[in-house]
Write a protein that holds these residues in place. Structure first.
Motif, PDB file in Angstrom:
ATOM      1  N   GLU A 110      11.705  16.561 -10.582  1.00 28.02           N
ATOM      2  CA  GLU A 110      10.374  17.127 -10.823  1.00 28.02           C
ATOM      3  C   GLU A 110      10.338  18.082 -12.011  1.00 28.02           C
ATOM      4  N   MET A 113       8.495  17.604 -15.213  1.00 25.62           N
ATOM      5  CA  MET A 113       7.057  17.414 -14.992  1.00 25.62           C
ATOM      6  C   MET A 113       6.364  18.745 -14.722  1.00 25.62           C
ATOM      7  N   ILE A 118       2.153  18.632 -14.657  1.00 30.45           N
ATOM      8  CA  ILE A 118       1.639  17.523 -13.842  1.00 30.45           C
ATOM      9  C   ILE A 118       1.399  18.038 -12.416  1.00 30.45           C
ATOM     10  N   ARG A 120       1.054  18.609  -8.428  1.00 24.35           N
ATOM     11  CA  ARG A 120       2.070  18.514  -7.401  1.00 24.35           C
ATOM     12  C   ARG A 120       2.179  17.108  -6.775  1.00 24.35           C
ATOM     13  N   ARG A 123       3.448  14.599  -9.189  1.00 19.15           N
ATOM     14  CA  ARG A 123       4.821  14.942  -9.511  1.00 19.15           C
ATOM     15  C   ARG A 123       5.763  14.382  -8.444  1.00 19.15           C
ATOM     16  N   THR A 163       9.557  11.082 -17.262  1.00 19.79           N
ATOM     17  CA  THR A 163       8.427  11.387 -18.141  1.00 19.79           C
ATOM     18  C   THR A 163       8.161  10.258 -19.135  1.00 19.79           C
TER      19      THR A 163
ATOM     20  N   ASN B   4       3.082  27.603 -13.454  1.00 15.15           N
ATOM     21  CA  ASN B   4       4.362  26.900 -13.492  1.00 15.15           C
ATOM     22  C   ASN B   4       5.519  27.878 -13.396  1.00 15.15           C
TER      23      ASN B   4
END
Lengths: 232, 445
Positions: A110, A113, A118, A120, A123, A163, B4
């Protein structure tokens, strides 16, 4: 068809250090790699093959010369822009696998990403799919310590291809693996190259491994010594 | 990008919970210490303030004596007179009520129980001045004072000790010299006590001053009221008291030995009056009445409870600040702990940083990841510390009998401070991580 030229190097040099201590690792490389090719870069240690690999992978910049990746002049990009290029276009696998310890296979895959932002659910879906495509559909929750070397490298490959990069850089990917696993990994890379059209650039010093490549480049003393393409 | 970074940081923390716990332990202890100190300090200040306002919030006390505190001496210093009280009432502006007070420690007997209690003779306005409330029965009034009736109002402790669960109203108690253990028979009588004045008979000799060494007669006194409890203040127990009309005390117990037999004067100031002005007016008048030369010190003290309250709460607040500052140092040490672990962790995770950079993380994303990690850790530490402090405050405030006052402000400040600690001490390690070269980082063993 100009589009076929994925990578173009023109008179690339790379010098480390300054003054008397200066060492010229690359002394003027000219190289073109076509989209969808499978290239093995070979050479003894100190030949400059690792330096060449780092340059091709946009991890480093040349001292002089021009590097075009899909027509983009890499030597003009700053570190952040190169990061973004790696994020969008390139995948890496390493000799030492370089997975995050104590982190499940799924979360390792993950990782790129997350940087791409991207969501959740997508992903998770893509990571599980990538792990299935490298033959590990049932190892999503396992951490690297619970996986064999071959399985770890498969996770690393899944992380590199999840990816959908245009180029996959493999730096001695089988260096830590036994011969049986080596064959499995090389067959997996070949399949990815053929089925998905991912350009694979492989650094190795093993002739057996290099035979999987369509094109083999030998580097010696910072220059390309030979460049052979198998007749298709 | 921040989202993130937060996700990545949380995963990093989860990956190494033990390290995370050790990292934040310092912050937990620091925040808990600061919040506990300040909360308990505020509780103590509050307790001191409420106890003093129990005394009577605008109370001014006049006592004979030189100096203050441990060097105070009252030897050879004359008491006040009834006339002093009258003159003060008539001449000083800002006095709401004024009462002469004569106190001595006397023995009190009810049936088989005998104990020594502070017995105060005064006038009815004493109750309002000192903020006494009646729990049962009634206060004595001007008639009782004028007639010198043998009645008294007793404090809560005196009631518990002498009567226990029995209803004290209307009962007769015997009050006398501390060592006079005789005559415990009259207590069973329920008759009105006015007839008992004849008991003050023997030894009419008297000395010139009215200190506690005076000859004391004994007398039977009827309880007409019980005071509402005020609680402990400092060392003294205000509730261990018996209050009776001054005239009754003088006539029946101590004898009117001289005109200077008022040992204290209690004054309540008018609402909104200038207490400093009042104290200086009283001081000036009393100096004149006691013929003190300009170069002589006061031979009496004027205590203003408002000033005492201010002084006491100022000193507890200063104490609180001091303790909080000491606790703040531990929070700082906790922050350094975070920096230390984060710096080690950057070195330890060099390879991981290399992987992230190779995968396409930008330097600023790595910086943000480490910074968010440090701040998240320190914020968790702050929250846990606040929770720990809450528990400690509830427990300790019960233990030392101080009200627990939840102060949102100090909790918010402590939390923000812990977050700031994370930013300040997380920045250096994060910068170091972000400055790594991907090739070198990947090669790192």
């Amino acid at each position: 068809m100009t589009d076929a030229r994925l990578i173009e190097l023109r008179k690339i040099t790379k010098t480390y250090g300054v003054g008397d201590a200066a060492f010229q690792a690359l002394r003027g490389i000219d190289l073109t790699i076509r989209r969808g090719d499978f290239v093995a870069v070979m050479g003894p240690s100190g030949s400059g093959k690792s330096t060449l690999m780092n340059l091709l992978g946009c991890l480093d910049t040349p001292t002089s010369g021009q590097y075009l990746y899909q027509g983009i002049a890499i030597e003009l990009l700053d570190a952040d822009q190169r990061s973004l290029l790696r994020r969008q276009e390139l995948g890496f696998i390493f000799q030492g696998f370089n997975l995050l310890a104590r982190t499940s296979a799924l979360e390792n895959v993950e990782l790129p990403m997350i940087y791409r932002g991207i969501p959740r659910a997508e992903r998770h879906h893509l990571a599980a799919e990538a792990l299935a495509s490298v033959g590990l559909p049932d190892k999503l929750r396992n951490t690297p310590a619970e996986l064999s070397g071959g399985q770890q490298q498969r996770v690393a490959i899944a992380r590199a291809i999840v990816t959908s990069p245009s180029t996959l850089f493999a730096d001695e990917p089988t260096g830590n693996l036994d011969s049986k696993t080596t064959v499995e990994i090389m067959e997996l890379l070949t399949r990815l190259n053929q089925e998905r059209g991912i350009t694979v650039i492989l650094v190795t010093h093993e002739d057996d491994v290099a035979t999987y490549a369509r094109r083999t480049i030998h580097v010696r003393d910072g220059l390309i010594a030979s460049d052979e393409t198998k007749p298709s | 990008m921040l989202g993130n970074a937060f996700l990545i940081a949380l995963r990093e923390i989860r990956r190494n919970l033990m390290r995370a716990f050790l990292t934040v332990l310092g912050v937990i202890i620091g925040v808990a210490a600061v919040v506990t100190m300040v909360t308990l300090g505020q509780g103590t200040t509050m307790a001191v303030k409420s106890q003093i306002s129990n005394l009577g919030s605008n109370l001014v006390m006049l006592r004979p004596g030189m100096g203050f505190g441990p060097r105070a001496s009252s030897a050879g210093v004359p008491n006040f007179t009834q006339r002093d009280v009258e003159v003060l009432r008539d001449q000083v502006y800002g006095i709401e009520a004024i009462a002469p007070v004569k106190s001595s420690s006397l023995s009190t007997i009810y049936r088989q129980k005998a104990r020594s209690t502070s017995v105060t003779g005064t006038t009815p306005s004493y109750f309002t001045i000192n903020n006494w409330k009646i729990a049962e029965g009634r206060f004595f009034d001007e008639n009782d004072l004028r007639d010198g009736n043998a009645v008294c109002v007793i404090g809560d402790t005196a009631k518990q000790e002498l009567f226990g669960a029995e209803d004290p109203i209307g009962r007769l108690i015997r009050i006398g010299a501390p060592n006079s253990s005789s005559s415990s028979s009259s207590s069973s009588s329920k008759k009105s006590s006015t007839s008992s004045s004849s008991t003050s008979s023997s030894s009419s000799s008297s000395s010139s001053s009215s200190t506690s060494s005076d000859t004391v007669y004994s007398s039977t006194v009827q309880v007409i009221g019980v005071l509402a409890a005020k609680g402990q203040i400092g060392m003294g127990n205000q509730d261990d008291t018996i209050i009776m009309p001054l005239t009754a005390l003088q006539r029946r117990l101590t004898g009117r030995t001289s005109s200077r037999d008022v040992s204290q004067i209690a004054i309540s100031a008018k609402e909104g009056s200038d207490s400093e002005r009042l104290v200086s007016d009283i001081t000036a008048l009393m100096r004149a009445r006691r013929n003190l030369d300009r170069n002589k010190d006061n031979d009496f003290n004027v205590f203003d409870t408002r000033q005492i309250a201010e002084t006491l709460s100022a000193s507890t607040q200063m104490m609180t600040t001091l303790l909080a500052a000491v606790a703040g140092v531990s929070l700082l040490v906790g922050g350094i702990g975070i920096m230390n672990i984060m710096l080690v962790s950057v070195t330890e995770r060099t390879r991981e940083i290399g992987i992230r950079l190779a995968i396409g993380a930008r330097a600023r994303e790595v910086l943000l990841q480490f910074l968010v990690e440090a701040v998240t850790l320190s914020c968790i530490g702050g929250l846990v510390g606040i929770a720990v402090a809450f528990g400690l405050c509830v427990g300790i405030s019960k233990l030392i009998q101080v009200p627990f006052i939840f102060d949102l402000k100090i909790n918010v400040i402590a939390f923000l401070f812990s977050a700031a600690v994370g930013i300040v001490f997380g920045y250096t390690p994060a910068r170091r991580a972000a400055a790594l070269d991907p090739i070198d980082a990947l090669r790192h063993e």
